[in-house]
Write a protein that holds these residues in place. Sequence first.
Motif, short mmCIF file in Angstrom:
data_model
loop_
_atom_site.label_atom_id
_atom_site.label_comp_id
_atom_site.label_asym_id
_atom_site.label_seq_id
_atom_site.Cartn_x
_atom_site.Cartn_y
_atom_site.Cartn_z
N LEU A 103 0.83 -1.21 0.00
CA LEU A 103 0.00 0.00 0.00
C LEU A 103 0.86 1.26 0.00
O LEU A 103 0.55 2.24 -0.67
N LEU A 104 1.95 1.23 0.74
CA LEU A 104 2.82 2.40 0.82
C LEU A 104 3.56 2.66 -0.49
O LEU A 104 3.80 3.81 -0.85
N VAL A 105 3.89 1.61 -1.21
CA VAL A 105 4.50 1.77 -2.53
C VAL A 105 3.49 2.44 -3.47
O VAL A 105 3.82 3.36 -4.20
N GLN A 106 2.23 1.99 -3.43
CA GLN A 106 1.18 2.58 -4.27
C GLN A 106 0.98 4.06 -3.99
O GLN A 106 0.75 4.84 -4.89
N THR A 107 1.05 4.44 -2.73
CA THR A 107 0.81 5.83 -2.35
C THR A 107 2.08 6.68 -2.41
O THR A 107 2.04 7.86 -2.09
N GLN A 108 3.19 6.07 -2.77
CA GLN A 108 4.48 6.75 -2.89
C GLN A 108 4.90 7.41 -1.58
O GLN A 108 5.41 8.53 -1.54
N CYS A 109 4.67 6.70 -0.50
CA CYS A 109 5.03 7.18 0.83
C CYS A 109 6.55 7.22 0.98
O CYS A 109 7.25 6.34 0.52
N SER A 110 7.06 8.25 1.64
CA SER A 110 8.51 8.38 1.78
C SER A 110 9.03 8.01 3.17
O SER A 110 10.23 7.83 3.34
N SER A 111 8.15 7.92 4.14
CA SER A 111 8.56 7.50 5.48
C SER A 111 7.37 6.92 6.22
O SER A 111 6.22 7.17 5.86
N VAL A 112 7.65 6.17 7.27
CA VAL A 112 6.60 5.49 8.02
C VAL A 112 6.89 5.56 9.52
O VAL A 112 8.02 5.31 9.94
N HIS A 113 5.88 5.86 10.30
CA HIS A 113 5.93 5.74 11.75
C HIS A 113 5.05 4.53 12.08
O HIS A 113 3.88 4.52 11.75
N VAL A 114 5.63 3.54 12.72
CA VAL A 114 4.89 2.33 13.09
C VAL A 114 4.54 2.43 14.57
O VAL A 114 5.41 2.63 15.40
N VAL A 115 3.25 2.27 14.86
CA VAL A 115 2.78 2.35 16.24
C VAL A 115 2.34 0.95 16.67
O VAL A 115 1.50 0.32 16.03
N THR A 116 2.93 0.49 17.75
CA THR A 116 2.60 -0.81 18.32
C THR A 116 2.73 -0.69 19.83
O THR A 116 2.83 0.41 20.36
N SER A 117 2.74 -1.80 20.53
CA SER A 117 2.92 -1.75 21.99
C SER A 117 4.37 -2.06 22.33
O SER A 117 5.10 -2.67 21.54
N ALA A 118 4.78 -1.66 23.51
CA ALA A 118 6.16 -1.89 23.93
C ALA A 118 6.50 -3.38 23.92
O ALA A 118 7.61 -3.77 23.56
N ARG A 175 12.12 -3.75 9.82
CA ARG A 175 13.47 -3.39 9.40
C ARG A 175 13.85 -4.20 8.16
O ARG A 175 14.34 -3.65 7.18
N LYS A 176 13.61 -5.51 8.21
CA LYS A 176 13.98 -6.38 7.08
C LYS A 176 13.16 -6.08 5.84
O LYS A 176 13.70 -5.99 4.74
N LEU A 177 11.86 -5.91 5.99
CA LEU A 177 11.00 -5.73 4.82
C LEU A 177 10.98 -4.32 4.27
O LEU A 177 10.69 -4.12 3.11
N PHE A 178 11.29 -3.33 5.10
CA PHE A 178 11.21 -1.95 4.66
C PHE A 178 12.55 -1.35 4.29
O PHE A 178 12.61 -0.31 3.67
N GLN A 179 13.64 -1.99 4.65
CA GLN A 179 14.96 -1.43 4.38
C GLN A 179 15.17 -1.22 2.88
O GLN A 179 15.69 -0.19 2.46
#
Length: 161
Positions: A110-125, A136-140
Amino acid sequence: MVLGCALEASSSDGDEQWSCPVLLQRRCDTALELYLARKKSCLEEDRLPPLLLLCGGIPGVQLLSSKPSEARAMLEYLCCARGEDMSHVDCVLEEQSVNTVENALFARALLVQTQCSSVHVVTSALHEERAGIIFRKLFQVLFSRSCRMLDCSRSSCVFFV
């Protein structure tokens, strides 16, 4: 981007109701605050506004139930429980993934389609280390840079890819 988690079930008059557990509510709250701050700075700097990507599908054994996707439940929480007017939010639902690896794979597409240049990932600690390794592996390759932690509290964790 908000990573989903299992929804909570409750029963009322024989109808099964599904909602976001507190853990997921905190992720949504953190992501919305981050989104609104980012959108304001983008408008001030005449840049494209951010997207709010809500990730999470329905586990396979529950596909035939009335259970909503984790992504849809997050949107309902933001609209109803928080009372937010989401019409001004550029929100995308990723409703296919059922685990963290799929969160990353489907979100990446989805991010490739929208030509996103950066991502903030929100999860739990509790989930941050595992999610960080996977993203890290998939987005590098996509962003040509490493993942770094921005903020981590007991309730939610944000990292930048």
